[in-house]
Design a protein around this motif. Structure first.
Motif, short mmCIF file in Angstrom:
data_model
loop_
_atom_site.label_atom_id
_atom_site.label_comp_id
_atom_site.label_asym_id
_atom_site.label_seq_id
_atom_site.Cartn_x
_atom_site.Cartn_y
_atom_site.Cartn_z
N PHE A 206 -13.73 -20.03 -2.60
CA PHE A 206 -12.78 -21.06 -3.03
C PHE A 206 -12.08 -20.63 -4.32
CE2 PHE A 206 -11.31 -25.05 -4.81
CZ PHE A 206 -10.84 -25.72 -3.69
N SER A 207 -12.83 -19.99 -5.23
CA SER A 207 -12.22 -19.49 -6.47
C SER A 207 -11.17 -18.44 -6.17
CB SER A 207 -13.30 -18.91 -7.38
OG SER A 207 -14.12 -19.92 -7.91
N ILE A 208 -11.46 -17.55 -5.20
CA ILE A 208 -10.50 -16.51 -4.84
C ILE A 208 -9.23 -17.14 -4.26
CG2 ILE A 208 -10.07 -14.62 -3.21
CD1 ILE A 208 -12.97 -13.79 -3.59
N LEU A 209 -9.39 -18.14 -3.39
CA LEU A 209 -8.22 -18.82 -2.82
C LEU A 209 -7.40 -19.51 -3.91
CD1 LEU A 209 -9.77 -20.38 0.42
CD2 LEU A 209 -8.23 -18.42 0.25
N PHE A 210 -8.09 -20.18 -4.84
CA PHE A 210 -7.38 -20.87 -5.92
C PHE A 210 -6.63 -19.86 -6.80
CE2 PHE A 210 -7.52 -21.91 -10.45
CZ PHE A 210 -6.64 -22.98 -10.47
N ILE A 211 -7.33 -18.79 -7.20
CA ILE A 211 -6.70 -17.78 -8.07
C ILE A 211 -5.52 -17.13 -7.35
CG2 ILE A 211 -7.05 -15.57 -9.21
CD1 ILE A 211 -8.31 -17.80 -10.73
N THR A 212 -5.69 -16.83 -6.05
CA THR A 212 -4.59 -16.23 -5.29
C THR A 212 -3.37 -17.14 -5.29
OG1 THR A 212 -6.15 -15.05 -3.85
CG2 THR A 212 -3.90 -15.33 -3.04
N ALA A 213 -3.58 -18.43 -4.99
CA ALA A 213 -2.46 -19.38 -4.96
C ALA A 213 -1.83 -19.54 -6.34
CB ALA A 213 -2.94 -20.73 -4.44
N PHE A 214 -2.67 -19.64 -7.37
CA PHE A 214 -2.15 -19.82 -8.73
C PHE A 214 -1.37 -18.59 -9.18
CE2 PHE A 214 -1.99 -20.30 -13.25
CZ PHE A 214 -2.04 -21.67 -13.48
N TYR A 215 -1.93 -17.40 -8.91
CA TYR A 215 -1.23 -16.16 -9.27
C TYR A 215 0.10 -16.06 -8.52
CZ TYR A 215 -5.15 -14.06 -11.83
OH TYR A 215 -6.12 -13.78 -12.76
N ALA A 216 0.08 -16.34 -7.21
CA ALA A 216 1.29 -16.21 -6.41
C ALA A 216 2.39 -17.13 -6.95
CB ALA A 216 0.99 -16.54 -4.95
N ILE A 217 2.04 -18.37 -7.27
CA ILE A 217 3.04 -19.31 -7.80
C ILE A 217 3.46 -18.91 -9.21
CG2 ILE A 217 3.43 -21.71 -8.49
CD1 ILE A 217 1.46 -22.51 -6.25
N GLY A 218 2.47 -18.61 -10.05
CA GLY A 218 2.77 -18.27 -11.45
C GLY A 218 3.58 -17.00 -11.58
N PHE A 219 3.18 -15.95 -10.85
CA PHE A 219 3.90 -14.68 -10.93
C PHE A 219 5.31 -14.81 -10.35
CE2 PHE A 219 -0.39 -12.24 -10.71
CZ PHE A 219 -0.57 -12.47 -12.06
N SER A 220 5.45 -15.65 -9.31
CA SER A 220 6.80 -15.86 -8.74
C SER A 220 7.70 -16.60 -9.73
CB SER A 220 6.69 -16.65 -7.44
OG SER A 220 5.94 -15.95 -6.47
N ILE A 221 7.14 -17.57 -10.45
CA ILE A 221 7.94 -18.33 -11.42
C ILE A 221 8.43 -17.44 -12.56
CG2 ILE A 221 7.81 -20.16 -13.16
CD1 ILE A 221 5.98 -21.70 -11.27
N ILE A 222 7.55 -16.56 -13.07
CA ILE A 222 7.96 -15.72 -14.20
C ILE A 222 8.79 -14.53 -13.75
CG2 ILE A 222 5.92 -16.38 -15.52
CD1 ILE A 222 4.70 -13.66 -14.88
N GLY A 223 8.91 -14.32 -12.42
CA GLY A 223 9.78 -13.26 -11.91
C GLY A 223 9.12 -11.91 -11.75
N LEU A 224 7.78 -11.87 -11.64
CA LEU A 224 7.11 -10.60 -11.42
C LEU A 224 7.36 -10.14 -9.99
CD1 LEU A 224 5.12 -8.47 -12.60
CD2 LEU A 224 3.26 -9.82 -11.59
N GLU A 225 7.80 -8.90 -9.83
CA GLU A 225 8.12 -8.39 -8.50
C GLU A 225 6.84 -8.24 -7.68
OE1 GLU A 225 10.50 -4.90 -8.52
OE2 GLU A 225 11.92 -5.67 -10.00
N ASN A 226 7.00 -8.44 -6.35
CA ASN A 226 5.89 -8.32 -5.40
C ASN A 226 4.73 -9.26 -5.78
OD1 ASN A 226 6.96 -5.89 -3.82
ND2 ASN A 226 6.92 -5.08 -5.91
N ALA A 227 5.08 -10.46 -6.18
CA ALA A 227 4.06 -11.42 -6.63
C ALA A 227 3.07 -11.73 -5.52
CB ALA A 227 4.73 -12.70 -7.12
N LEU A 228 3.55 -11.83 -4.26
CA LEU A 228 2.67 -12.17 -3.16
C LEU A 228 1.70 -11.05 -2.83
CD1 LEU A 228 5.13 -14.03 -0.75
CD2 LEU A 228 3.55 -14.99 -2.43
N LEU A 229 2.05 -9.82 -3.16
CA LEU A 229 1.13 -8.70 -2.99
C LEU A 229 0.15 -8.61 -4.15
CD1 LEU A 229 0.13 -6.03 -1.73
CD2 LEU A 229 1.94 -4.86 -2.99
N VAL A 230 0.67 -8.82 -5.34
CA VAL A 230 -0.16 -8.71 -6.54
C VAL A 230 -1.25 -9.78 -6.55
CG1 VAL A 230 -0.15 -8.85 -9.06
CG2 VAL A 230 1.70 -7.65 -7.87
N ALA A 231 -0.92 -10.99 -6.10
CA ALA A 231 -1.85 -12.13 -6.20
C ALA A 231 -3.17 -11.89 -5.48
CB ALA A 231 -1.17 -13.40 -5.70
#
Length: 364
Positions: A206-231
């Motif tokens: 559950f922690s991995i799923l939460f961190i993945t979702a949070f990273y994907a949204i957060g990295f996309s908002i700040i404009g980090l490229e390939n956010a969905l891969l990085v997350a």
């Protein structure tokens, strides 16, 4: 207990511990797949019970649980592969930015240490040449490791099938080891072990799923490229307690430096810090609760000793193993001091208790 008897008891415990570590180390190729199979079986036990209560047969329910594991892993690999393909299309641009960053580093080294870029390049080439001498050996080891991973995964699924299919038999086996007067205590211990192992892995996932979702949204908002891969790549190492969060942060930082400007680093770090703070202080206490009841000190000991004995697998498996040892010690009169030593001495915050009560009321 007299002083002499106490020393004798401590000596037996020390000898048993040493023998256990030796067995765990030399039998690791056999025990690691069984360890993961037991952990996954306890996690999926409620799913199997639910399916059986709906009229599904035991074998069919067991096979569906195994299929769930396969599909989940396949989806994770598919998402990473799809994002990796997208990354490969953008590689020429990333390579150009990487070259710019290397040039800036060379200029900084020359200014600070007086080493000319030509000498820096020569040094790097020498290191690459030394590394290439062992490339064939590394490739062979990597291939063997990949084949071994596939074989181990097949064994894990096979062990899971038998553990879920004939679970009553193993439960009865442990009960038959003890006399009738102790069986109630054994049942309680087995129930606690099942809950701890299942909830530990469920909490980690559950922690991995939460961190993945949070990273994907957060990295996309700040404009980090390939956010969905990085997350997901940054979140997967969180399966390892404490150390995993630091290992997982390396890839987003590298991508922030390579694919963006230096000003991208601070927002990336901020996203990771906020995600970790929420996970450590809210998600894990609510999902995992105090089930492990393991001291923070011995949690670190479990991770370190697990890495020494079983490598990365030990870093994942030894924390629930230490929790199981605590439970066993708590149900054996002569081992109560060791249970006291292993148990968590940090009191659960009141706000966590209130959130748990609200959560339990909402789900009831």
């Amino acid at each position: 207990m007299t002083g002499k008897n106490y020393l004798s008891h401590a000596t037996y415990i020390a000898i048993f511990t040493v023998l256990a570590v030796v067995i765990l180390y030399y039998a690791r190729l056999f025990l690691i797949p069984i360890g993961f199979a037991i952990l996954l079986s306890m996690l999926l036990l409620p799913v199997s019970n639910w399916l059986e209560n709906k009229g599904v047969g035991r074998i069919a329910a067991t096979l569906l649980c195994i299929l769930l594991v396969i599909v989940t892993i396949a989806l994770i690999l598919l998402i990473i592969a799809a994002q990796a393909a997208n990354l490969s299309e953008q590689w020429p641009q990333i390579q150009g930015k990487l070259q710019e960053m290397v040039t800036q580093v060379q200029q900084w080294v020359q200014q600070q240490f007086g080493v000319a870029p030509q000498e820096q390049i020569k040094f790097v080439q020498e290191q690459i040449q030394k590394f290439s001498q062992s490339a064939n050996q590394f490739g062979t080891s990597l291939l063997k490791g990949s084949l071994g991973l596939i074989t181990s995964f097949a064994l894990v699924l096979l062990y899971m099938f038998f553990l879920l299919w004939k679970r009553e038999k193993y439960h009865q086996f442990f009960l038959k080891l003890f006399s009738a007067e102790h069986q109630d205590n054994v049942r309680v211990a087995l129930r606690e072990i099942t809950e701890v192992a299942g909830q530990y892995l469920a909490g980690r996932l559950f922690s991995i799923l939460f961190i993945t979702a949070f990273y994907a949204i957060g990295f996309s908002i700040i404009g980090l490229e390939n956010a969905l891969l990085v997350a997901p790549i940054a979140a997967l190492p969180i399966l390892v307690p404490y150390i995993g969060a630091f290992v997982g942060s390396i890839f987003p930082l590298v991508m922030a430096l390579v694919s963006g400007s230096t000003g991208m680093v601070v927002p990336t770090v901020a996203v990771m810090l906020v995600a970790q703070a929420i996970d450590n202080n809210i998600i894990e206490p609510l999902v995992m609760g105090a089930k492990l009841n393991l001291s923070p000190f011995f949690t670190i000991v479990a991770v370190v000793s697990g890495e020494l004995v079983w490598g990365v697998a030990g870093m994942i498996l030894f924390e629930p193993l230490f929790a199981v040892i605590r439970i066993v010690c708590g149900h054996v009169r002569g081992l109560h001091p060791y249970a006291y030593l292993l148990e968590n001495e940090v009191a659960e915050p009141n706000w966590v208790k209130k959130l748990k009560n609200l959560f339990s009321k909402g789900t009831s």
